[in-house]
Scaffold this active site. Structure first.
Site, short mmCIF file in Angstrom:
data_model
loop_
_atom_site.label_atom_id
_atom_site.label_comp_id
_atom_site.label_asym_id
_atom_site.label_seq_id
_atom_site.Cartn_x
_atom_site.Cartn_y
_atom_site.Cartn_z
N CYS A 188 -20.03 59.47 28.52
CA CYS A 188 -19.66 60.14 29.77
C CYS A 188 -18.52 61.13 29.53
O CYS A 188 -17.53 60.80 28.86
CB CYS A 188 -19.23 59.12 30.83
SG CYS A 188 -18.85 59.87 32.43
N CYS A 220 -22.31 56.35 37.84
CA CYS A 220 -21.54 57.60 37.76
C CYS A 220 -22.46 58.79 38.04
O CYS A 220 -23.58 58.84 37.55
CB CYS A 220 -20.92 57.72 36.36
SG CYS A 220 -20.10 59.29 36.04
N CYS A 243 -22.61 61.18 34.37
CA CYS A 243 -23.44 60.81 33.21
C CYS A 243 -24.75 60.13 33.61
O CYS A 243 -25.61 59.89 32.76
CB CYS A 243 -22.66 59.92 32.24
SG CYS A 243 -22.20 58.30 32.91
N CYS A 249 -37.87 50.76 8.98
CA CYS A 249 -36.87 50.50 7.95
C CYS A 249 -35.66 49.77 8.51
O CYS A 249 -34.85 49.22 7.75
CB CYS A 249 -36.45 51.81 7.28
SG CYS A 249 -35.81 53.05 8.41
#
Length: 359
Positions: A41, A68, A71, A318
């Site tokens: 954020c 928020c 974000c 992996c």
């Protein structure tokens, strides 16, 4: 809510650093404002004593925090600002367009803003981006066997020299014959753990990596050089399939991927990757165990090198390779992402086992 003090200290440091590798790993609730945010954020960071950390957004909501507005923690993280999105949409509406200062004025965007934000997000300026899109159209003409002059004009280039220079800068040397260059497409896919870059042809995925992976640029250059490929910003149907499968994977609705892959490597490397793909969801192993599966228990170092050359994150898992002492080991996409992926797959495997027991 996370109560382990070591984790709290670690996450607060990553919050201060706006570390994108922790996207999806934790959320932070701010007591003084009553909101909760992502690790990245852009808002001013609160004091540690005013923070509470959560494993997911649901925990934060249940603790009475509201999302928020900056974000937007309830939606997938977007690395594109409104200005960048607006410009990308404008390019898609008219990819042949040659941009002038007055065009930016009409969108109420300053040219310097476009240049800076595109450089940050795509590693190229907006002009380079729009040229790349135009060159994508030109490349289709070349692949179809049409004359270069037609490709030049169809993509909006008035100057032959400008066409050649732009082609060389963005995509490599201009091909004299269409069969000499492989056309690949690239795009971004948003995931719960952050954005990923995907490169494909019309049928197979060639590369999938988190966009903040260290050395990603070198991977792309290596891919281009080994295949004599040109890479242009463009989405394909196989990318759409991959995006859907990734969403299902992160939501715990899919354990295996079906999207076709192109594996660029030696016979030994391909064998290592094949064995990785055969590992079960929820299973981890050390390099020596993987080497044994390949057929040479003494080839741990060679197996490790092959593992490191994997360019298909998640698809060739992996992240399931851990240290011989049981430690988490390294991971190009970030240790916290690796921890999350291992735990996520363990949870999926346990749920599947319970369903089979009940059946």
């Amino acid at each position: 809510m996370i109560k382990d003090q070591a984790k709290i200290d670690e996450y607060y440091t990553m919050l201060q650093n706006k570390n994108s590798q922790y996207e999806g790993i934790f959320f932070v609730g701010v007591k003084t404002t009553g909101i909760f945010c992502r690790p990245t954020c852009p808002a001013k960071k609160p004091l540690k004593e005013n923070c509470e950390f959560f494993h997911d957004a649901q925990e934060a909501l249940l603790a009475a925090y509201r999302p928020c507005k900056r974000c937007k923690p309830l939606t997938n993280q977007s690395y594109l600002s409104d200005d960048v999105r607006k410009l990308v949409e404008a390019v898609e509406k008219n990819p042949q367009k040659k941009w002038m200062d007055k065009d930016f004025d009409e969108l109420a965007i300053h040219p310097n803003t476009a240049r800076r934000q595109f450089k940050k997000n795509f590693g190229m300026t907006f002009i380079e981006y729009s040229r790349a899109r135009r060159l994508g159209l030109a490349f289709k003409e070349i692949r179809a066997g049409n004359p270069l002059i037609q490709a030049q004009l169809e993509s909006g280039f008035d100057s032959g020299n400008g066409f050649r220079d732009a082609f060389s800068k963005i995509m490599g040397e201009l091909p004299s014959k269409s069969k000499e260059v492989l056309a690949l497409s690239s795009s971004w896919i948003e995931t719960k753990l952050g954005a990923m870059l995907v490169i494909s042809d019309k049928e197979k995925i060639y590369l999938l990596e988190f966009v903040d992976r260290r050395g990603l640029e070198n991977e792309i250059v290596r891919l281009r050089k080994r295949l004599n490929a040109a890479i242009i910003p463009q989405r394909t149907k196989v990318m759409e399939q991959l995006e859907q499968e990734l969403w299902e994977y992160f939501e715990g609705k899919r354990m295996d991927f079906e999207v076709p892959l192109f594996r660029l490597g030696s016979d030994f490397e391909k064998e290592v990757w094949s064995q990785l793909q055969q590992t079960k969801v929820g299973e981890t192993m050390a390099y020596k165990q993987l080497a044994t599966r390949v057929g040479n228990s003494k080839a741990s170092r060679a197996v490790a090198n092959a593992n490191g050359k994997n360019q298909l994150a998640l698809l060739i898992p992996c992240h399931r390779i851990i240290a011989s002492d049981g430690g988490i080991g390294g991971y190009g996409g970030g240790i916290e992402r690796k921890k999350w992926l291992i735990q996520h797959e363990k949870t999926m495997a346990e749920k599947m086992a319970r369903k089979e027991d009940q059946a």
